[in-house]
Design a protein around this motif. Structure first.
Motif, PDB file in Angstrom:
ATOM      1  N   ASP A 128      26.998  15.647   2.059  1.00 48.77           N
ATOM      2  CA  ASP A 128      25.923  15.035   2.960  1.00 48.77           C
ATOM      3  C   ASP A 128      26.510  13.714   3.650  1.00 48.77           C
ATOM      4  O   ASP A 128      27.207  13.036   2.823  1.00 48.77           O
ATOM      5  N   LEU A 129      26.400  13.657   4.984  1.00 49.40           N
ATOM      6  CA  LEU A 129      26.776  12.346   5.390  1.00 49.40           C
ATOM      7  C   LEU A 129      25.341  11.809   6.082  1.00 49.40           C
ATOM      8  O   LEU A 129      25.075  12.524   7.062  1.00 49.40           O
ATOM      9  N   SER A 130      24.925  10.785   5.963  1.00 42.95           N
ATOM     10  CA  SER A 130      23.523  10.094   6.188  1.00 42.95           C
ATOM     11  C   SER A 130      23.735   8.881   6.828  1.00 42.95           C
ATOM     12  O   SER A 130      24.365   8.113   6.782  1.00 42.95           O
ATOM     13  N   GLN A 131      22.840   8.383   7.854  1.00 45.79           N
ATOM     14  CA  GLN A 131      22.649   7.061   8.370  1.00 45.79           C
ATOM     15  C   GLN A 131      21.212   6.727   8.146  1.00 45.79           C
ATOM     16  O   GLN A 131      20.076   7.295   8.345  1.00 45.79           O
ATOM     17  N   THR A 132      20.944   5.447   7.347  1.00 46.69           N
ATOM     18  CA  THR A 132      19.741   5.046   7.157  1.00 46.69           C
ATOM     19  C   THR A 132      18.791   4.405   8.370  1.00 46.69           C
ATOM     20  O   THR A 132      19.496   3.992   9.194  1.00 46.69           O
ATOM     21  N   LEU A 133      17.688   4.691   8.389  1.00 44.08           N
ATOM     22  CA  LEU A 133      16.986   4.119   9.561  1.00 44.08           C
ATOM     23  C   LEU A 133      16.174   2.899   9.069  1.00 44.08           C
ATOM     24  O   LEU A 133      15.911   1.997   9.720  1.00 44.08           O
ATOM     25  N   LYS A 143       0.960  -1.243  -0.022  1.00 47.37           N
ATOM     26  CA  LYS A 143       0.021  -0.093  -0.129  1.00 47.37           C
ATOM     27  C   LYS A 143       0.772   1.422  -0.280  1.00 47.37           C
ATOM     28  O   LYS A 143       2.071   1.209   0.371  1.00 47.37           O
ATOM     29  N   LEU A 144       0.440   2.217  -0.674  1.00 49.54           N
ATOM     30  CA  LEU A 144       1.158   3.480  -0.750  1.00 49.54           C
ATOM     31  C   LEU A 144       1.515   4.121   0.571  1.00 49.54           C
ATOM     32  O   LEU A 144       2.627   4.694   0.690  1.00 49.54           O
ATOM     33  N   GLN A 145       0.817   3.909   1.709  1.00 52.45           N
ATOM     34  CA  GLN A 145       1.251   4.351   2.908  1.00 52.45           C
ATOM     35  C   GLN A 145       2.480   3.924   3.531  1.00 52.45           C
ATOM     36  O   GLN A 145       3.066   4.214   4.670  1.00 52.45           O
ATOM     37  N   ASN A 146       2.686   2.761   2.932  1.00 51.26           N
ATOM     38  CA  ASN A 146       3.828   1.932   3.763  1.00 51.26           C
ATOM     39  C   ASN A 146       5.183   2.836   3.541  1.00 51.26           C
ATOM     40  O   ASN A 146       5.494   3.171   2.498  1.00 51.26           O
ATOM     41  N   LEU A 147       5.915   2.915   4.549  1.00 53.98           N
ATOM     42  CA  LEU A 147       7.157   3.365   4.549  1.00 53.98           C
ATOM     43  C   LEU A 147       8.425   2.576   4.201  1.00 53.98           C
ATOM     44  O   LEU A 147       8.511   1.303   4.941  1.00 53.98           O
ATOM     45  N   HIS A 148       8.987   2.828   2.871  1.00 48.38           N
ATOM     46  CA  HIS A 148       9.831   1.929   2.263  1.00 48.38           C
ATOM     47  C   HIS A 148      11.440   2.412   2.708  1.00 48.38           C
ATOM     48  O   HIS A 148      12.409   1.544   2.507  1.00 48.38           O
ATOM     49  N   ALA A 149      11.778   3.605   2.807  1.00 49.13           N
ATOM     50  CA  ALA A 149      13.125   4.103   3.503  1.00 49.13           C
ATOM     51  C   ALA A 149      13.064   5.443   4.110  1.00 49.13           C
ATOM     52  O   ALA A 149      12.076   6.070   4.160  1.00 49.13           O
ATOM     53  N   ALA A 150      13.853   5.370   5.028  1.00 53.93           N
ATOM     54  CA  ALA A 150      14.293   6.625   5.807  1.00 53.93           C
ATOM     55  C   ALA A 150      15.726   6.883   6.135  1.00 53.93           C
ATOM     56  O   ALA A 150      16.429   5.666   6.328  1.00 53.93           O
ATOM     57  N   SER A 151      16.067   8.150   6.461  1.00 59.94           N
ATOM     58  CA  SER A 151      17.145   8.293   6.762  1.00 59.94           C
ATOM     59  C   SER A 151      17.314   9.749   7.178  1.00 59.94           C
ATOM     60  O   SER A 151      16.550  10.519   7.296  1.00 59.94           O
ATOM     61  N   VAL A 152      18.458   9.886   8.202  1.00 54.36           N
ATOM     62  CA  VAL A 152      18.670  11.284   9.003  1.00 54.36           C
ATOM     63  C   VAL A 152      20.297  11.458   8.534  1.00 54.36           C
ATOM     64  O   VAL A 152      21.085  10.733   8.293  1.00 54.36           O
ATOM     65  N   GLY A 153      20.535  12.872   8.778  1.00 56.29           N
ATOM     66  CA  GLY A 153      21.769  13.164   8.386  1.00 56.29           C
ATOM     67  C   GLY A 153      22.317  14.607   8.608  1.00 56.29           C
ATOM     68  O   GLY A 153      21.482  15.581   9.121  1.00 56.29           O
ATOM     69  N   VAL A 154      23.554  14.946   8.428  1.00 50.64           N
ATOM     70  CA  VAL A 154      24.110  16.176   8.467  1.00 50.64           C
ATOM     71  C   VAL A 154      25.148  16.510   7.424  1.00 50.64           C
ATOM     72  O   VAL A 154      25.276  15.614   6.461  1.00 50.64           O
ATOM     73  N   GLY A 155      25.087  18.036   6.825  1.00 50.07           N
ATOM     74  CA  GLY A 155      26.031  18.045   5.456  1.00 50.07           C
ATOM     75  C   GLY A 155      26.102  19.515   5.752  1.00 50.07           C
ATOM     76  O   GLY A 155      26.235  20.289   6.601  1.00 50.07           O
ATOM     77  N   ALA A 156      26.852  19.961   4.665  1.00 47.73           N
ATOM     78  CA  ALA A 156      27.250  21.216   4.411  1.00 47.73           C
ATOM     79  C   ALA A 156      26.792  21.593   2.885  1.00 47.73           C
ATOM     80  O   ALA A 156      26.796  20.799   2.017  1.00 47.73           O
ATOM     81  N   ARG A 157      26.688  23.203   2.847  1.00 51.31           N
ATOM     82  CA  ARG A 157      26.298  23.517   1.319  1.00 51.31           C
ATOM     83  C   ARG A 157      27.162  24.776   1.105  1.00 51.31           C
ATOM     84  O   ARG A 157      27.337  25.639   2.017  1.00 51.31           O
ATOM     85  N   LEU A 158      27.909  24.948  -0.007  1.00 52.01           N
ATOM     86  CA  LEU A 158      28.657  25.823  -0.304  1.00 52.01           C
ATOM     87  C   LEU A 158      28.064  26.469  -1.402  1.00 52.01           C
ATOM     88  O   LEU A 158      27.873  26.102  -2.599  1.00 52.01           O
ATOM     89  N   ILE A 159      27.586  27.795  -1.293  1.00 49.94           N
ATOM     90  CA  ILE A 159      26.975  28.515  -2.275  1.00 49.94           C
ATOM     91  C   ILE A 159      27.779  29.645  -2.850  1.00 49.94           C
ATOM     92  O   ILE A 159      28.410  30.365  -2.167  1.00 49.94           O
ATOM     93  N   LEU A 160      27.935  29.499  -4.080  1.00 42.33           N
ATOM     94  CA  LEU A 160      28.712  30.658  -4.977  1.00 42.33           C
ATOM     95  C   LEU A 160      28.067  31.546  -5.903  1.00 42.33           C
ATOM     96  O   LEU A 160      27.552  31.107  -6.669  1.00 42.33           O
ATOM     97  N   PRO A 161      27.789  32.798  -5.176  1.00 40.79           N
ATOM     98  CA  PRO A 161      27.072  33.649  -5.611  1.00 40.79           C
ATOM     99  C   PRO A 161      27.399  34.176  -7.233  1.00 40.79           C
ATOM    100  O   PRO A 161      26.449  34.587  -7.991  1.00 40.79           O
TER     101      PRO A 161
END
Length: 86
Positions: free
Chosen positions: A66-71, A38-56
């Motif tokens: 990004d560095l993540s950990q799958t749940l 069913k569509l409401q089933n959760l198939h994948a989940a993750s949490v993490g931290v990261g950095a963004r470099l924006i060059l104007p």
């Protein structure tokens, strides 16, 4: 059919005319309708931290790391690097 939730909390770490650095914490969740599932089933989940470099000087270009950990749905890759333009 699928659903996707991405939540991000961003904080400016450094700002100058040449570069902006953001620290980020995030979570990702996805559910997919695969045959009998069913569509409401959760198939994948993750949490993490990261950095963004924006060059104007380059219109809407963001370099990200990004560095993540799958749940749910174990994945051997926990590091993501990319260059994106919105």
């Amino acid at each position: 059919d699928y659903w996707l939730i991405n939540q991000e909390l961003r904080r400016f770490v450094s700002e100058s005319e040449k570069a902006i650095v953001q620290a980020i914490a995030f979570s990702d969740f996805i559910g997919i309708n695969e045959g009998q599932n069913k569509l409401q089933n959760l198939h994948a989940a993750s949490v993490g931290v990261g950095a963004r470099l924006i060059l104007p000087q380059f219109y809407r270009v963001v370099v990200r790391f990004d560095l993540s950990q799958t749940l749910l749905k174990k994945d051997e890759e926990n590091i993501n690097f990319g260059i994106q333009q919105f």
